[in-house]
Design a protein around this motif. Structure first.
Motif, mmCIF file in Angstrom:
data_model
loop_
_atom_site.group_PDB
_atom_site.id
_atom_site.type_symbol
_atom_site.label_atom_id
_atom_site.label_comp_id
_atom_site.label_asym_id
_atom_site.label_seq_id
_atom_site.Cartn_x
_atom_site.Cartn_y
_atom_site.Cartn_z
ATOM 1 N N GLY A 24 -0.827 6.470 36.955
ATOM 2 C CA GLY A 24 -2.138 5.908 37.254
ATOM 3 C C GLY A 24 -3.005 6.766 38.157
ATOM 4 O O GLY A 24 -2.651 7.888 38.528
ATOM 5 N N TYR A 25 -4.170 6.216 38.505
ATOM 6 C CA TYR A 25 -5.122 6.916 39.362
ATOM 7 C C TYR A 25 -4.552 7.194 40.747
ATOM 8 O O TYR A 25 -4.860 8.197 41.375
ATOM 9 C CB TYR A 25 -6.382 6.059 39.554
ATOM 10 N N HIS A 26 -3.745 6.288 41.247
ATOM 11 C CA HIS A 26 -3.351 6.334 42.651
ATOM 12 C C HIS A 26 -1.929 6.830 42.874
ATOM 13 O O HIS A 26 -1.423 6.796 43.993
ATOM 14 C CB HIS A 26 -3.519 4.942 43.265
ATOM 15 N N HIS A 61 -7.724 -1.111 35.382
ATOM 16 C CA HIS A 61 -8.845 -0.194 35.183
ATOM 17 C C HIS A 61 -10.012 -0.980 34.591
ATOM 18 O O HIS A 61 -9.936 -2.192 34.416
ATOM 19 C CB HIS A 61 -8.426 0.938 34.265
#
Length: 347
Positions: A235-237, A305
């Protein structure tokens, strides 16, 4: 690949017909996101039901009702206020009924557009909008086409309060236009309607459109499945997978309203504990998603998201395949679907 709402047309419409039979003078409410179904879909269903009036929330929603082909009165529930251009345009629209809730606004609408069709809102224990009961008798409605008086009660509406306010309305020279109620039980509504010597109507939204949840279902679509070992960043994080398992990517995210919730007033100790428990789960990185994969609601791998969500499913094997539709629990009044299907029968 979409977040989809599938409606069992025959069963859902059977429920709508049952409500219409129980509520003489029914006025369906179609506002906001159309309770998840969209305003045009609800306006078309209202036309199918044969009702002569439909209520929306704000003036900007009127056009969606017209485009859907509804030919009856369109009642704007938010009260008129000076300076609102969209509301001002409705004053000259013969299909629109404008709600007025202050004596000063009543006088101004009569001055700006004599003959405007209005619904007069009476103040209730909601303390939101309305003419105070003690001012009803002196209210001058000269020059307006009064279609009725609206009594918007709290969620658990009291027939005692409704009776008191309706009695005050009936004593007004324009009281014969009738009273419109909301949030009474259907039994209480029929009781008070039988007591009054003036016409009565009942606005219904949630209980009409969402009162038979078994007749519709929400699903997301599996977009990708990735087998990953424990400790893989995703994921993004850069969250780490807590065990060997799969990341399942499904359609449905913040743009759809997935995993968003409106604030609720806690009425019990247990309800007060729920936000605490949810916060602890978030700290542990195990926030349960509303998506059901392989028979269970699965945790988010990270926050949703915009149009999709990453879920974590522990264990071996293939929990889902690309293209599978998986159930998702949503709050209908905050959800926007990519697609709405009627099955087995179409519109």
């Amino acid at each position: 690949m979409t977040l989809k709402l599938t409606i069992d047309a025959e069963a859902w419409r059977g429920h709508l017909a049952s409500i219409a039979q129980q509520v003489p003078g029914l006025v369906p409410v179609a506002k906001g996101n159309g309770y998840g179904f969209t305003i045009p879909v609800l306006a078309a269903e209202a036309a199918r039901m044969g009702v002569d009036a439909l209520a929306v929330g704000v003036p900007e929603e009127v056009d969606a009702v017209k485009v859907a082909g509804f030919g009856g009165d369109i009642v704007v529930l938010n009260p008129w206020r000076p300076g609102d251009e969209a509301a001002a345009a409705g004053l000259s629209d013969p299909q629109v009924v404008t709600t007025v809730s202050r004596a000063a606004d009543v006088a101004e609408v009569a001055r700006l557009a004599p003959g405007t069709a209005v619904l007069v809102e009476v103040a209730t224990s909601m303390h939101r909008h309305g003419i105070p009961v003690e001012e009803i008798g002196a209210l001058d409605l000269t020059g307006l086409d009064v279609r009725g008086w609206t009594i918007h009660l709290p969620a658990a509406g009291s027939i005692v309060e409704a009776r008191k306010l309706a009695t005050a309305v009936a004593a007004h020279p324009q009281g014969a236009a009738g009273v419109w109620f909301s949030h009474l039980s259907f039994d209480d509504y029929r009781t008070i309607a039988s007591e009054l010597a003036i016409p009565t109507r009942m606005r219904v939204g949630t209980r009409l459109w969402l009162g038979a949840p078994a007749t519709f279902r929400a699903t997301g679509t599996v977009l990708d499945v990735h087998r990953l070992p424990k400790g893989t960043t995703v994921g993004y994080h850069g969250a780490r997978t807590p065990a060997d398992g799969s990341i399942v990517v499904v359609s449905g995210g913040t743009a759809h309203g997935v995993a968003l919730a409106a604030p609720a007033t806690p009425h019990s100790f247990r309800q007060r504990l729920i936000p605490v428990a949810e916060a602890l789960e978030e700290v542990r990185g195990r926030v349960t998603s509303p998506f059901v994969v392989a028979g269970k609601k699965r945790p988010f791998a990270e926050p949703p998201h915009m149009h999709s969500s990453l879920l974590f499913v522990p264990g071996p094997g293939e929990p889902a395949r690309v293209g599978d539709e998986v159930p998702v629990t949503v709050r209908m009044t905050t959800t926007t679907f990519d697609r709405i299907d009627f099955a087995p029968a179409g519109p």
